[in-house]
Scaffold this motif. Structure first.
Motif, PDB file in Angstrom:
ATOM      1  N   TYR A  88      -8.767 179.830  47.547  1.00  0.00           N
ATOM      2  CA  TYR A  88      -7.947 179.081  46.597  1.00  0.00           C
ATOM      3  C   TYR A  88      -7.728 179.878  45.329  1.00  0.00           C
ATOM      4  CZ  TYR A  88      -6.680 175.134  43.603  1.00  0.00           C
ATOM      5  OH  TYR A  88      -6.050 174.285  42.744  1.00  0.00           O
ATOM      6  N   ALA A  89      -8.795 180.514  44.882  1.00  0.00           N
ATOM      7  CA  ALA A  89      -8.699 181.256  43.629  1.00  0.00           C
ATOM      8  C   ALA A  89      -7.765 182.436  43.744  1.00  0.00           C
ATOM      9  CB  ALA A  89     -10.082 181.717  43.187  1.00  0.00           C
ATOM     10  N   LEU A  90      -7.624 182.997  44.947  1.00  0.00           N
ATOM     11  CA  LEU A  90      -6.678 184.092  45.132  1.00  0.00           C
ATOM     12  C   LEU A  90      -5.301 183.661  44.670  1.00  0.00           C
ATOM     13  CD1 LEU A  90      -7.389 185.734  48.595  1.00  0.00           C
ATOM     14  CD2 LEU A  90      -7.623 186.767  46.371  1.00  0.00           C
ATOM     15  N   GLY A  91      -4.991 182.386  44.963  1.00  0.00           N
ATOM     16  CA  GLY A  91      -3.689 181.891  44.541  1.00  0.00           C
ATOM     17  C   GLY A  91      -3.686 181.394  43.112  1.00  0.00           C
ATOM     18  N   TYR A  92      -4.736 180.695  42.744  1.00  0.00           N
ATOM     19  CA  TYR A  92      -4.748 180.054  41.423  1.00  0.00           C
ATOM     20  C   TYR A  92      -4.755 181.073  40.296  1.00  0.00           C
ATOM     21  CZ  TYR A  92      -6.051 176.646  37.870  1.00  0.00           C
ATOM     22  OH  TYR A  92      -6.059 175.845  36.771  1.00  0.00           O
ATOM     23  N   SER A 152       1.984 173.603  45.594  1.00  0.00           N
ATOM     24  CA  SER A 152       1.306 174.899  45.442  1.00  0.00           C
ATOM     25  C   SER A 152       1.535 175.760  46.668  1.00  0.00           C
ATOM     26  CB  SER A 152      -0.191 174.659  45.251  1.00  0.00           C
ATOM     27  OG  SER A 152      -0.386 173.801  44.168  1.00  0.00           O
ATOM     28  N   PRO A 153       1.382 177.045  46.540  1.00  0.00           N
ATOM     29  CA  PRO A 153       1.571 177.915  47.704  1.00  0.00           C
ATOM     30  C   PRO A 153       0.512 177.664  48.770  1.00  0.00           C
ATOM     31  CG  PRO A 153       0.680 179.141  45.857  1.00  0.00           C
ATOM     32  CD  PRO A 153       1.034 177.802  45.341  1.00  0.00           C
ATOM     33  N   ARG A 154       0.756 178.216  49.939  1.00  0.00           N
ATOM     34  CA  ARG A 154      -0.106 177.922  51.085  1.00  0.00           C
ATOM     35  C   ARG A 154      -1.534 178.361  50.851  1.00  0.00           C
ATOM     36  NH1 ARG A 154       3.144 179.629  55.776  1.00  0.00           N
ATOM     37  NH2 ARG A 154       2.121 181.581  55.322  1.00  0.00           N
ATOM     38  N   VAL A 155      -1.681 179.492  50.120  1.00  0.00           N
ATOM     39  CA  VAL A 155      -3.043 179.987  49.927  1.00  0.00           C
ATOM     40  C   VAL A 155      -3.876 178.969  49.171  1.00  0.00           C
ATOM     41  CG1 VAL A 155      -2.619 181.140  47.731  1.00  0.00           C
ATOM     42  CG2 VAL A 155      -4.346 182.026  49.267  1.00  0.00           C
ATOM     43  N   MET A 156      -3.221 178.062  48.438  1.00  0.00           N
ATOM     44  CA  MET A 156      -3.967 177.025  47.745  1.00  0.00           C
ATOM     45  C   MET A 156      -4.029 175.727  48.533  1.00  0.00           C
ATOM     46  SD  MET A 156      -2.617 177.837  43.927  1.00  0.00           S
ATOM     47  CE  MET A 156      -3.220 176.403  43.129  1.00  0.00           C
ATOM     48  N   THR A 157      -3.036 175.423  49.321  1.00  0.00           N
ATOM     49  CA  THR A 157      -3.060 174.135  50.007  1.00  0.00           C
ATOM     50  C   THR A 157      -3.889 174.166  51.275  1.00  0.00           C
ATOM     51  OG1 THR A 157      -0.999 174.714  51.102  1.00  0.00           O
ATOM     52  CG2 THR A 157      -0.851 173.347  49.131  1.00  0.00           C
ATOM     53  N   VAL A 158      -3.999 175.325  51.907  1.00  0.00           N
ATOM     54  CA  VAL A 158      -4.803 175.359  53.138  1.00  0.00           C
ATOM     55  C   VAL A 158      -6.262 175.023  52.863  1.00  0.00           C
ATOM     56  CG1 VAL A 158      -5.719 176.912  54.889  1.00  0.00           C
ATOM     57  CG2 VAL A 158      -3.288 176.886  54.413  1.00  0.00           C
ATOM     58  N   LEU A 188      -6.594 171.337  52.675  1.00  0.00           N
ATOM     59  CA  LEU A 188      -6.579 170.635  53.961  1.00  0.00           C
ATOM     60  C   LEU A 188      -7.915 170.794  54.667  1.00  0.00           C
ATOM     61  CD1 LEU A 188      -2.999 171.599  55.090  1.00  0.00           C
ATOM     62  CD2 LEU A 188      -3.825 169.328  54.483  1.00  0.00           C
ATOM     63  N   VAL A 189      -8.456 172.025  54.599  1.00  0.00           N
ATOM     64  CA  VAL A 189      -9.736 172.251  55.281  1.00  0.00           C
ATOM     65  C   VAL A 189     -10.814 171.367  54.688  1.00  0.00           C
ATOM     66  CG1 VAL A 189     -11.513 173.979  55.651  1.00  0.00           C
ATOM     67  CG2 VAL A 189      -9.138 174.611  55.906  1.00  0.00           C
ATOM     68  N   LEU A 190     -10.851 171.354  53.349  1.00  0.00           N
ATOM     69  CA  LEU A 190     -11.882 170.548  52.705  1.00  0.00           C
ATOM     70  C   LEU A 190     -11.647 169.067  52.943  1.00  0.00           C
ATOM     71  CD1 LEU A 190     -12.446 172.466  49.394  1.00  0.00           C
ATOM     72  CD2 LEU A 190     -14.076 172.073  51.219  1.00  0.00           C
ATOM     73  N   ALA A 191     -10.385 168.672  53.013  1.00  0.00           N
ATOM     74  CA  ALA A 191     -10.118 167.267  53.294  1.00  0.00           C
ATOM     75  C   ALA A 191     -10.663 166.886  54.665  1.00  0.00           C
ATOM     76  CB  ALA A 191      -8.614 167.006  53.225  1.00  0.00           C
ATOM     77  N   PHE A 192     -10.465 167.808  55.594  1.00  0.00           N
ATOM     78  CA  PHE A 192     -11.008 167.538  56.924  1.00  0.00           C
ATOM     79  C   PHE A 192     -12.507 167.361  56.874  1.00  0.00           C
ATOM     80  CE2 PHE A 192     -11.572 167.556  61.334  1.00  0.00           C
ATOM     81  CZ  PHE A 192     -12.595 168.424  61.628  1.00  0.00           C
ATOM     82  N   MET A 193     -13.160 168.264  56.145  1.00  0.00           N
ATOM     83  CA  MET A 193     -14.621 168.160  56.050  1.00  0.00           C
ATOM     84  C   MET A 193     -15.019 166.902  55.314  1.00  0.00           C
ATOM     85  SD  MET A 193     -16.008 170.422  57.729  1.00  0.00           S
ATOM     86  CE  MET A 193     -17.702 170.202  57.274  1.00  0.00           C
ATOM     87  N   ALA A 194     -14.241 166.518  54.298  1.00  0.00           N
ATOM     88  CA  ALA A 194     -14.580 165.310  53.556  1.00  0.00           C
ATOM     89  C   ALA A 194     -14.527 164.084  54.464  1.00  0.00           C
ATOM     90  CB  ALA A 194     -13.626 165.144  52.376  1.00  0.00           C
TER      91      ALA A 194
END
Lengths: 100, 763, 545
Positions: free
Chosen positions: B135-139, B544-550, B553-559
């Protein structure tokens, strides 16, 4: 032995006092020969008992020393010649540029 | 290689990989900077990728270790009836790698202690860290070119500075290394070392925008408040070492012998693994007198001391003031450090240190957690900065965890730690995404962003649902937070049943659940629902760009899925297998005789489960309803309510005036004392020294002129003159005349002869 | 009778003596080869340097290989050529030192282009001959060998001193050296004759035996007349030795010869002849002072030697060794003081180094005085100290004179003042010089400190008022010597150069690397002296069985 001592002393006096370079070298020869005489004298069986004396060692040493003295004299004369070539004199008192 | 060595080796490797990334970035970039004056941005980008690669590899290794563990150890899967959990020591591997220093009997070593909890924490921390790194790569892409910082004024203009992309990842890698160090640490000293290291990394990361006054102040505050807590931790450590003589958690094999660690010494099999202070705890007075509970006080104080450190690190009352200010750091920092990992380190230490806490200490922990969760939840009601809401929410949830641990719910507390990590980091990353889009943190300036940023909006919704514990109680399925929050309330209920006077420890979490639901949905509605309040920002907003939204989504799945049992992957089961020694049966307090800490298995009883489930659901539903009423349907006006309860509102808005209180009580007096001491130093001490200096100069002048010059210099000069004179004279001996030389032979010989003869005739 | 003698001689020579004599034989062969090769036209083109170098390397290799330095401690003492020479650890150690120095010296002369193609063979044969004489000196076991070897080492040196033709100073220096040397050798010969005659033997171990027997309770005593004559003889022998060592008051040749001769020859004289003279000193002191050294007497009818243990004697009643130690102590003290003080006012660096050589000779004689006082097996450590000092001194002086030689080639001057500002031109040469100077003073962390320390330690271990006084004198002298050594460094570094425009390096790269090779041991020997110490101890241990 006395003669040897006499020769030795003469040689030393010669070395120490002569101004002529060749005279000094003669003094050296005198010294060496005086020592030689000493060797022979001390090697004689008449001075001491056979076991206590140098024996033949004395004579042999004297022989070697003669040769050595000759070699040394040759070299010394060569050096004297070199000295003469550079200084045009064989007065050793002139050889005092190296001092202090 | 047996599992005994493969798992620790895997985890060690996973732990060291971020350090390698840190070292490479740090050294490489500093070399480049020295040579070229500035690190080129392409290189900075590569540094970021290296960091991501390192932590990604670490995640992979951690998961492999997790699977190896699952494969080689039996575990009790899932929920079961009220049967007792096993009471003995859990399966663990412990050893020392390296002895740092040995002073007398104090041995400071670097070692590991790996049990199921360690493996789980590794997997969780590395996973979330990887998501945050990506995420930080994009942020942080702003840092890949020259940055104009609008919050900093330099001579009337905004600050222009080159980008620092690589530095960010350098600190992130170092932080990952430090955090994993705390997790794998096998003894308290090593924990302390990495504790401090994590604090330093937090300082660097919070103060990343160091030119901003607010950011650097916040970094200072975080570090100093942490240090206050560490003071208590040191006292606890000292008490422990003086009494037990070792810092190690587990038993360390030494050659053929085994050196017992803390747990084995304090919870012996002979006592049925009950907590009994060892001989070292008993003070001389207690020995002689017929003391009721010898050594108990010291053990309790040791426990509370260690807990002090956790108070500082996990931002519990009263040391919670640093966490909201820590939001000055970039959002990925907040997501990783201040929601999922560093603040969790305090809870983790409580969980790791659990067998050594006496029930009285646990009660203190519970109350601290209780107070914290309540205060934080109330402040979050009125916060307007989106990150502050989340920050207070974090503090509140940490209070939940401490509360859970304090009332005997070890599994519940650690479970909530893990699920909280997932959904809180998700929430922070979403908020970052929002901030990135609208360039503001303030909720009143947002609104209606649901249409513009659907992914962010709905993943944030998932996060909100998770944190409030949304689920279907009858069916027993829900999001991850449902399971963990329910577990806490179950344990609270079980506790309240046995300890009547401490009923508040049940009411607080339930009330807190209401407040949590309220402020979380308040935040969501304010941000994503309704008409946009700032047209300009709304127009500029974009997904936000994909590098931030992916990662979102992953964390949402884990949540969503963290609480589910998928085959062997059951967090609860793993945690239960890691239940610390002797804690499964609960305990009875000794000093506080009425205190009974229930065994956790009791909370699985169906009666308690159902009741707790209903209460939790009800509380969450009430909170959501209230929030919807105020902010979605706008039936009631929030500002009217605020003006009605103006005093309370002002109290909450000013964060219970903690900052001001600390400022008046601690900061100002310290500064005043400092100024006073400086005055004393300048006037009196310096004056005295100047006076002495003048005296010395005057004296030295006299001594120098008389003594030094005349006597000493005279002697030295005289000696030198003597030597030179002697040399000059000696030079005259060498006349250069050969005859003289030969004469000297004779003279020398004669001299020696006479000397010899003199000696001979003297005898 | 004759045939058996001849058989025995043959066996002794071919089977025992010659194999242990290979290095010297190789040197002989090299000299002959060098002189003969010039007869052939092909040989004329060959620079004699390569032959000389090959020969000396071969000799060094032979010396190291059989029996090798590693076996020094277990080396069995063997008398060669019917007792003329002795082969033991001390001889091997010093021989190796001399041959190693020879190799380094040859390389130095190549680098400074001292000997050109036509005269090369003369120069090298003289050098090799002198080295041969020195090797014989350190293995001497018979008074005649002593004298022969001294002469064999000195006479070529007389010529070497005056080798650069056409220079007045060189010829004057050669003259003084020759005359003085001849005189001293003559005195020494007379002393030898007296000594040998009085004791009835010229074989050194037998002399030692007879000295002890003469003084001990057993055996006939020597009357006072004989004692006086013996003392006279000993003093005369000491005169010769002192001349070789340039000890006061027989040092007068040293400053003039060093100043007149070229710097390389100065290096040769100051290091090699001193090392050889020290070996001789050790042997003579070991022979004169009672110790438990076994003596091998060669019987005519057996090839192998018999062990004859010497009778031990109460040291306190043995006056001569006390006298010897005091005499050596006084000579050492006066020498080092004189050398240090006289060096102060020197402006010519070679003359200054000559006085420094004299001073170091003083330091080197001190452990011998300690050994003479201690006697017995305790002589081992002082002698080892001398060997260690000699080895370290080799590098120090070689570097110093090498630097002087290189700078003479490039600057054309040997005055200290002309070295001003050398720092700017060749910093590494200055570094090498400073390292050497500090080492000569004896400042740690350089090897010179180790050397001085070991020597003074031997003094302290011996104990007694004379020795302690000697230690004090040595320490004061070390302090005094700081001035004139560091003055050179100061001139090189701090003074402004006379010709500011000159910035090219003063020495070539080959010369600089040579200096590196000779400077490094000073540092290495400080850090890792253990091997050297062990070797020296092993070498002297073999003196006493």
């Amino acid at each position: 032995m006395v003669v040897g001592a006499l020769l030795f002393t003469c040689g030393v006096v010669c070395m120490a006092t002569k101004r002529n370079l060749l005279g000094v070298l003669m003094g050296v020869e005198l010294v060496l020969n005086g020592a030689n005489l000493n060797f022979i004298a001390l090697g004689s069986p008449y001075l001491r008992s056979v076991e206590g004396s140098l024996g033949l060692d004395g004579q042999l040493i004297a022989l070697f020393v003669i040769v050595l003295a000759a070699a040394e004299a040759a070299v010394a004369l060569a050096i004297a010649l070199n000295f003469y070539n550079n200084f045009q004199t064989i007065d050793i008192d002139h050889a005092e540029s190296l001092s202090g | 290689m047996s599992s005994a060595s493969i798992i620790p080796n895997l985890l060690t490797l996973a732990w060291l990989l971020p350090l390698v990334a840190f070292a490479v970035i740090c050294l490489g970039c500093s070399m480049v900077q020295r040579r070229q004056g500035q690190v080129p941005y392409e290189l900075q980008r590569r540094a970021g990728l290296l960091s991501v690669g390192a932590i990604g590899a670490a995640t992979l290794l951690s998961f492999i270790a997790l699977f190896v563990w699952l494969g080689t150890h039996e575990w009790t899967g899932g929920a079961h009836g009220g049967e007792l959990h096993p009471n003995g020591p859990p399966r663990y591997y412990a050893d020392d790698w390296y002895s740092l220093v040995e002073i007398g009997s104090l041995k400071l070593t670097l070692g590991y202690y790996v049990d199921a909890l360690t493996v789980l924490m590794f997997a969780m921390v590395t996973f979330i860290a990887t998501c945050v790194h990506v995420y930080a790569l994009g942020y942080m892409h702003d840092e890949l070119h020259e940055v104009t910082d609008h919050e900093v004024n330099v001579r009337g203009r905004h600050l222009h500075r080159p980008g620092r992309f690589h530095r960010f990842f350098q600190y992130l890698s170092l932080f990952s290394f430090s955090m994993l160090g705390i997790v794998i640490a096998g003894n308290l000293a090593m924990v302390f070392m990495f504790w401090e290291l994590v604090g330093i990394c937090s300082y660097f990361l919070i103060g990343f925008y160091i030119e901003r006054h607010s950011a650097s102040t916040a970094a200072n505050k975080a570090f100093i408040v942490n240090r206050v807590g560490d003071f208590g931790m040191l006292i606890g450590m000292m008490a422990l070492w003086a009494s037990v003589g070792t810092f190690s958690f587990g038993d360390i094999p030494q050659g053929d012998k085994v050196q017992p660690g803390l747990f084995s010494q304090l919870r012996n099999e002979s006592n049925d693994f009950a907590l009994v202070p060892t001989v070292g705890f008993v003070s001389p007075q207690e020995e002689s007198a017929d003391a009721k509970y010898p050594g108990y006080w010291l053990l309790t104080i040791a426990g509370i001391g260690i807990f002090c450190g956790c108070v500082g690190k996990s931002a519990q009352f009263p040391l919670h003031v640093w966490l909201p200010d820590a939001m000055e750091g970039p959002t990925p920092v907040s997501a990783l450090v201040h929601s999922a990992t560093m603040v969790a380190a305090g809870v983790y230490l409580v969980g790791r240190f659990y067998p050594v806490f006496t029930p009285e200490a646990l009660l203190v922990i519970a109350y601290t957690g209780c107070i914290t969760l309540f205060i934080a939840a109330t402040i979050a009601l009125t916060a307007t900065d989106i990150k502050r809401v989340l920050a207070y929410s974090t503090v509140s949830q940490l209070g939940y965890m401490m509360l859970a641990l304090g009332i005997g719910g070890w599994v519940a507390g650690m479970f909530h730690l893990m699920t909280h990590a997932f959904f809180k980091s998700l929430l922070f990353l979403c908020s970052g995404s929002v901030i990135h889009a609208v360039h503001t943190n303030e909720l009143p300036l947002m609104g209606g962003l649901r249409k513009k940023m659907p992914i962010t909006a709905y993943t944030m919704l998932v996060g909100c649902l998770a944190i409030i514990g949304a689920g279907l109680p009858i069916a027993g399925i829900g999001l991850s937070g449902y399971y963990s929050k329910d577990a806490i309330i179950e344990q609270a209920l079980s506790f309240a049943k046995l300890n009547g006077p401490h009923r508040v420890l049940l009411l607080a979490p339930v009330l807190g659940a209401v407040l949590t639901a309220f402020y979380m949905f308040r935040m969501w509605y304010l941000a994503f629902v309704g008409p946009p309040r700032d047209k300009h920002r709304y127009d500029h907003a974009h997904e936000s760009p994909r590098v931030m939204t992916v990662p979102l989504l992953v964390l949402a799945f884990m949540a969503i899925a963290a609480g589910w049992n998928v085959g062997p992957l059951c967090i609860t089961g793993l945690l239960e297998s890691a239940q610390p020694i002797g804690t499964a049966v609960g305990a009875k307090g000794s000093l506080a005789a009425a205190l009974t800490i229930p065994a956790e298995s009791l909370s699985h009883a169906p009666a308690i489960k159902q009741q707790a489930g209903l209460w939790a659901f009800g509380a969450a539903a009430l909170g959501v309803l209230l929030a919807t009423v105020f902010y979605c349907w706008k039936v009631m006006n929030s500002s009217e309510v605020a003006s009605t309860f103006r005093p309370i509102h002002r109290l909450l808005l000013s964060k219970w005036w903690f900052d001001e209180l600390y400022d008046w009580v601690f900061v100002k007096p310290t500064l005043a004392i400092g100024l006073g001491i400086a005055w004393v130093d300048r006037r009196m001490i310096d004056g005295l020294i100047h006076f002495l200096a003048r005296c010395a100069k005057w004296g030295a002048g006299i001594v120098g002129s008389i003594f030094d010059v005349r006597v000493i210099d005279g002697a030295v000069d005289g000696l030198a003159a003597l030597t030179w004179g002697g040399a000059g004279e000696l030079r005259k001996i060498q006349t250069g005349r050969l005859r003289q030389y030969v004469m000297f032979i004779v003279l020398g010989f004669l001299a020696l002869t006479f000397a010899a003869l003199g000696v001979a005739f003297a005898r | 009778m004759l045939t058996s003698i001849i058989d025995h001689l043959l066996a002794d020579t071919t089977r025992i003596s010659l194999p242990l004599f290979y290095p010297e034989l190789v040197l002989c062969a090299t000299i002959v080869l060098m002189l003969l090769v010039k007869i052939f036209p092909a040989g004329e083109k060959l620079h004699s340097f390569w032959l000389a170098l090959a020969g000396s390397l071969l000799a060094l290799g032979l010396c190291l290989w059989r029996p090798g330095l590693s076996q020094l401690a277990t080396l069995e003492r063997q008398e060669l050529f019917t007792g003329m020479l002795v082969f033991d650890g001390l001889g091997v150690f010093l021989r190796t030192l001399l041959l190693a120095f020879l190799v380094l010296f040859l390389v130095l002369t190549k680098l400074t282009h001292l000997a050109d193609r036509e005269d090369g063979q003369d120069f090298f044969s003289l050098v090799l001959g002198a080295t041969l004489g020195m090797c014989l000196m350190v293995s001497a076991n018979h008074l005649m060998t002593v004298f022969l070897a001294i002469e064999m080492a000195s006479v070529p040196s007389y010529v070497l001193a005056g080798l650069v033709k056409g220079r007045r100073r060189a010829s004057e220096a050669a003259l003084k050296y020759a005359v003085y040397g001849a005189g001293a050798a003559g005195v020494m010969l007379y002393g030898i004759s007296l000594l040998a005659g009085l004791l009835g033997t010229a074989h050194l171990p037998t002399i030692g035996d007879r000295l002890i027997a003469g003084q001990g309770a057993a055996g006939p005593g020597l009357d006072s007349g004989v004692l006086v004559a013996l003392a006279l003889a000993a003093i005369m022998v000491l005169v010769g030795l002192a001349f070789k060592l340039s000890a006061v008051p027989f040092h007068f040749w040293a400053p003039d010869v060093f100043e007149g001769a070229t710097a390389e020859v100065g290096a040769f004289l100051s290091v090699a002849s001193k090392a050889a003279a020290l070996g001789l000193l050790i042997r003579l002191v070991a022979a004169a002072v009672p110790n438990d050294a076994p003596t091998h007497l060669i019987a005519v009818d057996s090839v192998r030697a018999q062990l004859v243990a010497s009778s031990s004697v109460e040291l306190s009643t043995f006056a001569p060794h006390k006298f010897l130690s005091i005499a050596l102590a006084v000579i050492a003290a006066v020498t080092c003081t004189f050398g240090n003080i006289a060096a102060y006012v020197q402006t010519n660096i070679k003359r200054m180094l000559a006085y420094s050589t004299i001073a170091h000779a003083g330091y080197l004689i001190m452990p011998a005085a300690a050994a003479a006082q201690v006697g017995g097996a305790g002589m081992r450590d002082p002698f080892a100290a001398i060997l260690i000092y000699a080895a370290i001194y080799l590098f120090m002086n070689l570097t110093a004179f090498a630097i002087v030689a290189f700078l003479r080639n490039s600057l054309g001057s040997e005055e200290i003042a002309d070295y001003a500002g050398l720092w700017r031109r060749s910093p590494w040469v200055v570094v090498a010089m400073v390292v050497t100077l500090f080492s000569l003073v004896g400042i740690p962390p350089l090897a010179g400190f180790n050397a001085k320390f070991v020597a003074l330690y031997a003094l302290v271990a011996a104990g007694g008022p004379w020795m302690i006084a000697l230690v004090v004198v040595a320490c004061i002298n070390t302090v005094i010597s700081l001035v004139y050594y560091l003055r050179v460094a100061k001139v090189m570094i701090i003074d402004t150069p006379t010709d500011e425009a000159e910035t090219s390096p003063a020495v070539s790269t080959a010369a600089a690397s040579y200096l590196l090779v000779t400077t490094l041991p000073m540092i290495i020997l400080f850090l890792f002296p253990q091997r050297l110490f062990a070797l020296a101890q092993a070498a002297t241990a073999s003196l006493f069985g």
